[in-house]
Design an enzyme around this catalytic site. Structure first.
Site, mmCIF file in Angstrom:
data_model
loop_
_atom_site.group_PDB
_atom_site.id
_atom_site.type_symbol
_atom_site.label_atom_id
_atom_site.label_comp_id
_atom_site.label_asym_id
_atom_site.label_seq_id
_atom_site.Cartn_x
_atom_site.Cartn_y
_atom_site.Cartn_z
ATOM 1 N N SER A 127 69.589 66.797 149.018
ATOM 2 C CA SER A 127 70.614 66.393 148.053
ATOM 3 C C SER A 127 71.789 65.746 148.758
ATOM 4 C CB SER A 127 71.072 67.658 147.318
ATOM 5 O OG SER A 127 72.235 67.423 146.593
ATOM 6 N N TYR A 152 73.992 77.289 147.192
ATOM 7 C CA TYR A 152 72.942 76.305 146.881
ATOM 8 C C TYR A 152 72.955 75.170 147.892
ATOM 9 C CZ TYR A 152 70.723 72.209 144.912
ATOM 10 O OH TYR A 152 69.950 71.084 144.767
ATOM 11 N N LYS A 156 70.145 73.835 151.068
ATOM 12 C CA LYS A 156 69.596 72.499 151.359
ATOM 13 C C LYS A 156 69.791 72.180 152.846
ATOM 14 C CE LYS A 156 67.997 71.651 147.372
ATOM 15 N NZ LYS A 156 66.562 71.745 147.166
HETATM 16 P P1 NAD Z 1 64.026 72.161 138.008
HETATM 17 O O1 NAD Z 1 64.663 73.493 137.916
HETATM 18 O O2 NAD Z 1 63.816 71.393 136.758
HETATM 19 O O3 NAD Z 1 62.611 72.271 138.756
HETATM 20 C C1 NAD Z 1 62.383 73.215 139.759
HETATM 21 C C2 NAD Z 1 61.118 73.968 139.392
HETATM 22 O O4 NAD Z 1 60.833 74.921 140.413
HETATM 23 C C3 NAD Z 1 61.219 74.731 138.079
HETATM 24 O O5 NAD Z 1 60.146 74.355 137.245
HETATM 25 C C4 NAD Z 1 61.099 76.207 138.492
HETATM 26 O O6 NAD Z 1 60.436 76.971 137.518
HETATM 27 C C5 NAD Z 1 60.344 76.108 139.804
HETATM 28 N N1 NAD Z 1 60.575 77.194 140.759
HETATM 29 C C6 NAD Z 1 61.763 77.694 141.180
HETATM 30 N N2 NAD Z 1 61.561 78.682 142.062
HETATM 31 C C7 NAD Z 1 60.214 78.805 142.218
HETATM 32 C C8 NAD Z 1 59.378 79.662 142.987
HETATM 33 N N3 NAD Z 1 59.881 80.618 143.778
HETATM 34 N N4 NAD Z 1 58.050 79.511 142.906
HETATM 35 C C9 NAD Z 1 57.512 78.568 142.095
HETATM 36 N N5 NAD Z 1 58.243 77.743 141.333
HETATM 37 C C10 NAD Z 1 59.587 77.869 141.391
HETATM 38 O O7 NAD Z 1 64.877 71.301 139.061
HETATM 39 P P2 NAD Z 1 64.867 69.736 139.372
HETATM 40 O O8 NAD Z 1 66.109 69.162 138.814
HETATM 41 O O9 NAD Z 1 63.561 69.176 138.996
HETATM 42 O O10 NAD Z 1 65.036 69.776 140.941
HETATM 43 C C11 NAD Z 1 63.930 69.711 141.810
HETATM 44 C C12 NAD Z 1 64.410 69.807 143.246
HETATM 45 O O11 NAD Z 1 65.322 68.750 143.502
HETATM 46 C C13 NAD Z 1 65.147 71.085 143.580
HETATM 47 O O12 NAD Z 1 64.810 71.454 144.903
HETATM 48 C C14 NAD Z 1 66.598 70.678 143.521
HETATM 49 O O13 NAD Z 1 67.402 71.486 144.341
HETATM 50 C C15 NAD Z 1 66.520 69.259 144.051
HETATM 51 N N6 NAD Z 1 67.639 68.422 143.620
HETATM 52 C C16 NAD Z 1 67.923 68.321 142.283
HETATM 53 C C17 NAD Z 1 68.985 67.543 141.871
HETATM 54 C C18 NAD Z 1 69.354 67.468 140.414
HETATM 55 O O14 NAD Z 1 70.501 67.136 140.101
HETATM 56 N N7 NAD Z 1 68.454 67.751 139.485
HETATM 57 C C19 NAD Z 1 69.753 66.841 142.810
HETATM 58 C C20 NAD Z 1 69.408 66.927 144.169
HETATM 59 C C21 NAD Z 1 68.342 67.745 144.554
HETATM 60 C C1 WQD Z 2 78.720 64.738 137.373
HETATM 61 C C2 WQD Z 2 80.139 64.294 137.041
HETATM 62 C C3 WQD Z 2 81.734 66.072 136.830
HETATM 63 C C4 WQD Z 2 79.990 67.874 133.265
HETATM 64 C C5 WQD Z 2 75.536 68.501 140.837
HETATM 65 C C6 WQD Z 2 75.387 69.333 142.080
HETATM 66 C C7 WQD Z 2 74.764 68.522 143.174
HETATM 67 C C8 WQD Z 2 73.467 67.864 142.722
HETATM 68 C C9 WQD Z 2 73.631 67.159 141.408
HETATM 69 C C10 WQD Z 2 71.592 69.210 143.338
HETATM 70 C C11 WQD Z 2 81.201 65.036 137.829
HETATM 71 C C12 WQD Z 2 81.548 65.347 135.525
HETATM 72 C C13 WQD Z 2 80.251 67.052 134.346
HETATM 73 C C14 WQD Z 2 80.901 67.858 132.171
HETATM 74 C C15 WQD Z 2 82.215 66.205 133.316
HETATM 75 N N1 WQD Z 2 72.432 68.821 142.478
HETATM 76 N N2 WQD Z 2 81.336 66.237 134.359
HETATM 77 N N3 WQD Z 2 81.975 67.016 132.238
HETATM 78 O O1 WQD Z 2 78.577 67.894 140.141
HETATM 79 O O2 WQD Z 2 77.891 65.537 140.768
HETATM 80 O O3 WQD Z 2 76.345 67.377 141.143
HETATM 81 O O4 WQD Z 2 74.250 68.021 140.452
HETATM 82 O O5 WQD Z 2 71.521 69.062 144.501
HETATM 83 O O6 WQD Z 2 74.546 69.377 144.239
HETATM 84 O O7 WQD Z 2 76.676 69.773 142.482
HETATM 85 O O8 WQD Z 2 76.768 66.667 138.825
HETATM 86 O O9 WQD Z 2 76.271 66.340 136.451
HETATM 87 O O10 WQD Z 2 77.573 68.395 137.146
HETATM 88 O O11 WQD Z 2 78.664 66.152 137.266
HETATM 89 O O12 WQD Z 2 83.218 65.461 133.325
HETATM 90 O O13 WQD Z 2 80.762 68.575 131.192
HETATM 91 O O14 WQD Z 2 80.395 64.572 135.667
HETATM 92 O O15 WQD Z 2 83.086 66.381 137.043
HETATM 93 O O16 WQD Z 2 82.200 64.145 138.126
HETATM 94 P P1 WQD Z 2 77.529 66.878 140.250
HETATM 95 P P2 WQD Z 2 77.267 66.956 137.358
#
Ligand code: NAD
Ligand code: WQD
Length: 344
Positions: A127, A152, A156
């Site tokens: 991330s 969290y 990562k």
């Molecule tokens: P998500 O929660 O939709 O998907 C993750 C899945 O993993 C879920 O279906 C959950 O049930 C499963 N899971 C969790 N723990 C588990 C375990 N111990 N065994 C088996 N399954 C398990 O999340 P996402 O948004 O699809 O994110 C996927 C990956 O990308 C994650 O590693 C997340 O940290 C990373 N990521 C997400 C974002 C974002 O904003 N969505 C941003 C950067 C990185």
């Molecule tokens: C986006 C923007 C808020 C909600 C998070 C995790 C990051 C990554 C992605 C996994 C920001 C603003 C939000 C609301 C708002 N995940 N906002 N009103 O914070 O950039 O990132 O998800 O790795 O680690 O921290 O994403 O969607 O929460 O916010 O104004 O009700 O929207 O302030 O500027 P963020 P977000």
């Protein structure tokens, strides 16, 4: 020969979209998910899009023996895309041990099993959170890693190090770390999309739920930042474009094209969008007027971040392609489907 890819967390938001792209690129997919943050009927959505139902095993990756049983059952698995993790930043502050245990033990179990079952490589979901607030924008892959602000984020960083140390110690596997910026949107068919649990913490699901009337108004967290319109800036990447980056990365591993023991790529659009710009783009894309108000800053928010994605463009041959308005239209279409189905 068709390669078989294990997609952990494959019923989740990014995993389900990636499964679709892998299948459409000719890979066989085995999904492992414990359904802690997703539903099994996501498999129906995937099948509706591709015509192929991925193999599914309801397994918790913290359980070493159960995880090993998946490799025994599917001996042809040659690559892993590891999405499974707990991902709520706020919850990780309240429940650090859950986050450290789930996100770290799951990865360690996979890394321990890979050589034994001849799995060639792993793609890890990292991330942009690892950069914190970069001093210089856009963030490149060389931007210094900042001390994590949440458990969290720390998982990562630790996971990136665990992968690097494992390979340094002589493990024969290859690894690619993809650092996602802010993934948003849903598949254009609206057969799969994001399924937030309870009150959404992220901007897009909160925004679409507000537009649907499920939430009264969207709070914009701060308009006094050092940005052109005062609201925070992010690099919003369409989940389908993001999914395609995984196919490029997996093909790179399968075709032995990697040149570094652990390759790292930023996956974003390369462009920053403010919260207020995003609201405007949503209204323009959907014709729906959004009820919002400016409130105070949210604790822990980064002021502005977007990525330099030149490396992914050049080396992976991947580029974000979808215009923001189309992405927001896809999120709205998905929200409408959730309403029709009575889910949200
Ligand atoms: P998500 O929660 O939709 O998907 C993750 C899945 O993993 C879920 O279906 C959950 O049930 C499963 N899971 C969790 N723990 C588990 C375990 N111990 N065994 C088996 N399954 C398990 O999340 P996402 O948004 O699809 O994110 C996927 C990956 O990308 C994650 O590693 C997340 O940290 C990373 N990521 C997400 C974002 C974002 O904003 N969505 C941003 C950067 C990185
Ligand atoms: C986006 C923007 C808020 C909600 C998070 C995790 C990051 C990554 C992605 C996994 C920001 C603003 C939000 C609301 C708002 N995940 N906002 N009103 O914070 O950039 O990132 O998800 O790795 O680690 O921290 O994403 O969607 O929460 O916010 O104004 O009700 O929207 O302030 O500027 P963020 P977000």
């Amino acid at each position: 020969m068709k390669e078989t890819i294990l997609v952990t967390g494959g019923t989740g938001f990014i995993g389900s979209h990636t499964t679709v792209e892998l299948q459409q690129a000719g890979y066989d997919v085995v999904i492992v998910d414990n359904l802690s943050n997703s539903r099994e009927d996501v498999l129906d959505g995937i099948e509706k899009i591709t015509g192929i139902r991925p193999a599914f095993e309801k397994v918790d990756l913290r359980d070493f023996d159960a995880t090993e049983s998946v490799f025994k059952k599917y001996p042809k698995i040659s690559g892993i895309i590891h999405f499974a993790a707990s991902k709520a930043v706020g919850e990780s502050v309240q429940k650090p041990l859950l986050y450290y245990h789930n996100n770290i033990v799951s990865l360690i179990n996979l890394l321990q099993l890979m050589p034994k079952y001849d799995v060639k490589g792993i793609i890890f979901s990292s991330s942009c959170t690892v950069y914190g607030q970069p001093d210089v924008l856009p963030a490149t892959e060389e931007t210094p890693i900042k001390k994590a602000e949440s458990p969290y984020g720390n998982t990562k960083q630790i996971n990136e190090e665990i992968i690097a140390d494992t390979i340094k110690s002589g493990s024969p596997i290859k690894a690619i770390l993809l650092r996602y910026f802010n993934p948003i949107g849903a598949h254009p068919t609206a057969f799969i999309g994001e399924m937030p649990n309870g009150v959404p913490q992220n901007l897009i699901p909160y925004l679409t739920q507000t537009a649907m009337g499920i939430r009264k108004e969207l709070s914009v967290f701060g308009d006094d930042y050092d940005t052109p319109d005062g609201s925070c800036i992010r690099d919003y990447i369409y989940v389908v474009d993001l999914a395609k980056a995984h196919v490029c990365a997996m093909t790179r591993i399968m075709e032995d094209q990697t040149t570094e023991p652990v390759e790292v790529y930023n996956i974003g659009t390369g462009t920053g969008t403010s919260v207020l710009e995003l609201i405007n783009a949503f209204e323009k894309a959907t014709g729906v007027k959004l009820n919002y108000k400016i409130v105070g800053r949210r604790a822990g928010d980064i002021e502005k971040v977007w990525g330099n994605v030149d490396k992914a463009n050049k080396v992976l041959g991947w580029k974000a392609e979808t215009p923001l308005e189309d992405v927001l239209a896809s999120a709205w279409k998905w929200q409408c489907v959730l309403r029709e189905k009575g889910i949200m």
